[in-house]
Motif scaffolding. Sequence first.
Motif, PDB file in Angstrom:
ATOM      1  N   UNK A 284      59.402 -78.548 106.594  1.00 13.56           N
ATOM      2  CA  UNK A 284      60.026 -77.637 105.631  1.00 13.56           C
ATOM      3  C   UNK A 284      59.538 -76.202 105.867  1.00 13.56           C
ATOM      4  N   UNK A 285      60.430 -75.298 106.246  1.00 13.19           N
ATOM      5  CA  UNK A 285      60.020 -73.894 106.442  1.00 13.19           C
ATOM      6  C   UNK A 285      59.511 -73.292 105.131  1.00 13.19           C
ATOM      7  N   UNK A 286      58.559 -72.392 105.252  1.00  7.14           N
ATOM      8  CA  UNK A 286      58.002 -71.744 104.069  1.00  7.14           C
ATOM      9  C   UNK A 286      58.899 -70.595 103.638  1.00  7.14           C
ATOM     10  N   UNK A 287      59.517 -70.728 102.469  1.00  5.51           N
ATOM     11  CA  UNK A 287      60.401 -69.683 101.971  1.00  5.51           C
ATOM     12  C   UNK A 287      59.616 -68.415 101.626  1.00  5.51           C
ATOM     13  N   UNK A 288      58.388 -68.587 101.156  1.00  4.40           N
ATOM     14  CA  UNK A 288      57.574 -67.432 100.824  1.00  4.40           C
ATOM     15  C   UNK A 288      57.216 -66.644 102.079  1.00  4.40           C
ATOM     16  N   UNK A 289      56.861 -67.375 103.165  1.00  2.30           N
ATOM     17  CA  UNK A 289      56.558 -66.697 104.432  1.00  2.30           C
ATOM     18  C   UNK A 289      57.791 -65.967 104.938  1.00  2.30           C
ATOM     19  N   UNK A 290      58.943 -66.635 104.867  1.00  2.00           N
ATOM     20  CA  UNK A 290      60.185 -65.995 105.314  1.00  2.00           C
ATOM     21  C   UNK A 290      60.437 -64.702 104.545  1.00  2.00           C
ATOM     22  N   UNK A 291      60.283 -64.748 103.221  1.00  2.00           N
ATOM     23  CA  UNK A 291      60.549 -63.577 102.385  1.00  2.00           C
ATOM     24  C   UNK A 291      59.602 -62.432 102.724  1.00  2.00           C
ATOM     25  N   UNK A 292      58.316 -62.730 102.844  1.00  2.00           N
ATOM     26  CA  UNK A 292      57.325 -61.681 103.115  1.00  2.00           C
ATOM     27  C   UNK A 292      57.548 -61.060 104.484  1.00  2.00           C
ATOM     28  N   UNK A 293      57.722 -61.900 105.494  1.00  2.00           N
ATOM     29  CA  UNK A 293      57.922 -61.394 106.860  1.00  2.00           C
ATOM     30  C   UNK A 293      59.213 -60.585 106.944  1.00  2.00           C
TER      31      UNK A 293
END
Length: 305
Positions: A196-205
Amino acid sequence: MKSFKGIALLVITNILIMVTLAISANILVYFILPMFGIDVRGSFEARQLMFAAVFGFGGAFISLWMSKWFAKRGYKMQQVTNPTTPKEKLVYNTVKALAEREGIKMPEVWVYWDDVPNAFATGPSRNNSMVAVSSGLATSLSDAELKAVLAHEVGHIANGDMVATTLLQGLMNTMVYFAASIIARFVANAVARDGEPSHMVYFIVDIVLQIMLSILASIVIFAFSRKREFKADAYAADALGADAMISALQKIDALSRQSVEWQQREAREDALATMKIYGAHGGMKGLFATHPTIEDRIAALRNRR
């Protein structure tokens, strides 16, 4: 209270723009494109590119479309339709003559109250534009110098600079949004847990990359802006002669140096000079300047003689 209403109106306007663009992008991807046999609903890259283009160009063109509206509310302005004073007649008749020379619709003529000598042109098209002049410019320049500055602004309109800059801004926005989303997705997948990809990491990056890439994209846009300034100067020189434009630039530069804002800026730059952050005519400051230096503009005009 008036300023609060203005801020609230700006925030509401931007929210409505973002919602409209989001709805438009979804309609395009999920309904319109499939009608023509183009189905990108299952492809992340194609879908993101489509969203990036809608937001990139949509935001840029909405800003262009509303540019006159924002300009009129950013200054205390008065439109000149029936000029009465000598300066008003000079400004109005000069803009009218230059518009007739180019075969374009007469731009709206506005004056605003500011001691700093300045003028600008804006509007969504060559036939839907405005020219605004500060009271400081109108009272400080000679008639010939004022005409030259007006010719410079009409030159921006005649050359289609507002639309050209908007197209470039839209392209840069699209590239920024698309590249940031692709890289962010890659990073989110790389740190995925249990598939499961990290949605929080995606948003921050994604946010960090958009900021960084937008700064790099602005360098291209500012370089284009400086180039268009030279072209507008050339237009003024062809229309009214280079000498008047040179004299106007020299006087505007001298008057600007007398302002409190200029002196405060110079003090800040002197304090930073020892840190070698940027120089007066180059370095980082030069990359992020929307206008060429007065010296460079005068040199280019003198070369046209």
